[in-house]
Design a protein around this motif. Structure first.
Motif, PDB file in Angstrom:
ATOM      1  N   ASN A  39       6.728   3.711   6.436  1.00  0.00           N
ATOM      2  CA  ASN A  39       5.450   2.992   6.509  1.00  0.00           C
ATOM      3  C   ASN A  39       4.340   4.040   6.611  1.00  0.00           C
ATOM      4  N   HIS A  41       0.419   5.133   6.878  1.00  0.00           N
ATOM      5  CA  HIS A  41      -0.937   4.731   7.247  1.00  0.00           C
ATOM      6  C   HIS A  41      -1.875   5.916   6.977  1.00  0.00           C
ATOM      7  N   TYR A  42      -2.863   5.714   6.134  1.00  0.00           N
ATOM      8  CA  TYR A  42      -3.844   6.762   5.828  1.00  0.00           C
ATOM      9  C   TYR A  42      -5.142   6.481   6.576  1.00  0.00           C
ATOM     10  N   THR A  76      -9.227   2.906   5.988  1.00  0.00           N
ATOM     11  CA  THR A  76      -7.778   3.060   6.084  1.00  0.00           C
ATOM     12  C   THR A  76      -7.102   2.468   4.862  1.00  0.00           C
ATOM     13  N   LYS A  78      -2.923   1.343   3.786  1.00  0.00           N
ATOM     14  CA  LYS A  78      -1.536   1.228   4.238  1.00  0.00           C
ATOM     15  C   LYS A  78      -0.616   1.082   3.037  1.00  0.00           C
ATOM     16  N   GLU A  88       7.231   5.212  10.919  1.00  0.00           N
ATOM     17  CA  GLU A  88       5.816   5.272  10.584  1.00  0.00           C
ATOM     18  C   GLU A  88       5.347   6.718  10.440  1.00  0.00           C
ATOM     19  N   THR A  90       1.514   8.651   9.890  1.00  0.00           N
ATOM     20  CA  THR A  90       0.052   8.540   9.758  1.00  0.00           C
ATOM     21  C   THR A  90      -0.475   9.829   9.128  1.00  0.00           C
TER      22      THR A  90
END
Length: 542
Positions: A39, A41-42, A76, A78, A88, A90
């Motif tokens: 997963n 997340h940016y 953001t 995703k 996850e 990031t």
């Protein structure tokens, strides 16, 4: 200074929106190859740098805090993982701003003399250069203390299975790693190898290891089988190996060719252990004073490489004697173009006691090329020309940190009207066609490509006795490295050729003899293209 984007309440210019979307797409393609199942997340920011994204990778669950929502925060994105409970990751990353017009020309800060020695530089430039020269020689002595042996590589055992090339329907590809896409001899060869690989049927992926504007990216072939991946812009160094491994497996890369790209050397153990079917080779040009440079690095990794391509006889000897590299592995390939039924070397135009003299200096304005010494040579040649009734003029081509210093020195010496400064994209062949002498006062060279070009256009080079320059230039056109001697002996060589017709003819004959000998050697294309062809055929068969 940084480029700002319109807020959500403002209309967004279509060009800015297009560029921004392409940046995001390019960045995501890299990270989603490295982390295909997680997963993602940016957290995306507007950057203050024009060349680097300052990525921060956080593994595990992460909750943004107030510090993450700075004024540069944009939003953001995703990307769901393979499963809802996938790990996850990031990625906090900045979108580099657009380069300023001045940065498109030059990103390095202007050069300045050392604070304590500025008064000396102001009154005696060559004395300052001599102190700098002595410092370089000390660095050369220290370079001999670096690792000078090849790293061992075990043969493995037949009792354990070797990794096998995955079955794929993708056409074979090559990965070509470059230092950067800026002006230079190594980069010239890199662009040539991209073209040669395409001609054998390989698809080509290109990476560069040094973050840069990559000013020459537009010179990459406009071809659907060429992909420039901006890992230099987006990916921290420790993730390069993860990225390349997945790229090799997913894109059927069968060959890796390294042109001065440090990360590709560092991942050779990975290639040899996990992807042993991939052919590995490198090309090196010049032994550097600081630590031996890329030929030393190539020698250290010799056992991990299938082939070591070099451009000069000096480097063949260096790798074989210093690192015991096998004769069959170190291959000489000159940076010359083979022309069927080639005409003899063009006539060199300088004549004894001619009325005018045009001198060229062509090189990036960095210390390696010693542009300050070049100015001192031009100053001395101007004085010589005045004494002998010769109409003197010169052209200096190049950009870099020393450009401003060169301009100020030319003005100080009253040479502004006689010496023309030109940018790096100048038509160099046209300049050489109207030049009599090319000066190369470099503190280090391999075998300078511009010397080949000069002779091919009828211009006589005079160079410092460095690297492999003696493979192309006769002794009387090679001058000592200490700055005062560089200036004095360059002027002496010009003076003697101008006064002595027989001496001039000996230099022309010496150049012709060396040109003929080098022309008989294999070219880079002749030694590299068969390697590409074999890699393509081998991949097709498997």
């Amino acid at each position: 200074m940084h480029m700002s984007l319109p807020s959500r309440s403002e209309s967004v210019d279509s060009t800015i929106a297009y560029d921004f979307e392409n940046e995001i797409k390019e960045m995501r393609a890299i990270y989603e190859r490295v982390f295909p199942t997680q997963n993602l997340h940016y957290l995306i920011y507007m950057g203050e740098s024009a060349i680097w994204s300052h990525p921060e990778i956080i593994e595990g669950a992460y909750t943004p805090n107030s510090r993450d929502l700075s004024p540069h925060f944009l939003g953001t994105v995703k990307r769901p993982g393979l499963r809802e409970d996938s790990p996850e990751i990031t990625v906090k990353i900045s979108i580099p701003r657009q380069a300023l017009p001045s940065e498109q020309k030059q990103t390095d800060a202007p050069w300045q003399p050392h604070n304590r020695l500025r008064p000396l530089f102001a009154v005696n430039t060559l004395a300052y250069e001599y102190i700098r020269f002595q410092a370089e020689m000390r660095r050369l002595h220290k370079s001999k203390h670096h690792l000078m042996r090849s790293l061992p590589l075990g043969d493995g055992t037949e009792l354990l299975p070797k990794p096998q090339r995955p079955v794929t329907d993708k056409r074979p590809a090559a990965l070509i790693g470059m230092y950067w896409l800026e002006t230079g001899g190594a980069e010239k060869l890199g662009f040539d190898t991209i073209r040669w690989a395409l001609e054998t049927g390989l698809r080509v992926f290109v990476v560069a290891c040094v973050p840069s504007i990559q000013r020459l990216a537009h010179k990459l072939p406009d071809h659907p089988d060429v992909t420039f991946i901006r890992v230099d812009r987006w990916l921290p160094g420790y993730l390069w190996a993860h990225f390349v491994e997945k790229l090799v497996l997913e894109e059927n890369i069968t060959l890796v060719h390294n042109h001065h790209c440090i990360p590709l050397y560092e991942m050779l153990p990975l290639l040899r252990s996990r992807l042993p079917w991939v052919k590995t080779l490198d090309s090196t040009h010049i032994v550097e004073y600081v630590d031996g440079g890329y030929p030393r690095i190539s020698g250290v990794w010799s056992n991990y490489l299938d082939m070591q391509h070099v451009i000069s006889g000096e480097l063949v000897t260096y790798l074989q004697e210093a690192f015991n590299a096998p004769v069959s592995k170190v291959v000489l390939g000159r940076m010359l173009n083979r022309v069927e039924d080639a005409a003899p070397m063009p006539e060199l135009r300088l004549k004894a006691r001619q009325k005018g003299l045009h001198v060229a200096f062509i090189g990036r304005m960095y210390y390696q090329k010693r542009p300050v010494v070049a100015v001192e040579i031009l100053r001395a040649l101007d004085a010589w020309a005045n004494k002998n009734g010769v109409d003197f003029s010169a052209t200096m081509v190049g950009e870099g940190p020393f450009e401003g210093t060169v301009t100020r020195l030319l003005r100080r010496y009253g040479l502004g009207a006689k010496v023309t400064q030109m940018p790096g994209n100048t038509d160099v062949p046209a300049l050489l066609e109207r030049s009599d002498i090319l000066i190369l006062p470099s503190n280090n060279e391999g075998l300078a490509l511009v010397c080949y070009e000069a002779i091919a256009h009828g211009c006589i080079p005079i160079s410092t006795r460095v690297g492999s320059q003696d493979e192309l230039l006769p002794d009387d056109l090679l001058v000592p490295l200490p700055p005062h001697k560089t200036v004095r002996q360059t002027v002496f060589a010009v003076d003697r050729m101008w006064h002595d017709k027989e001496f001039l003819q000996r230099q022309k004959d010496g150049l012709a003899k060396r040109w003929l000998k080098l022309s008989a050697d294999p070219t880079a294309e002749e030694v590299l293209k068969p390697i590409y062809q074999a890699a393509f055929e081998d991949a097709k068969e498997n």
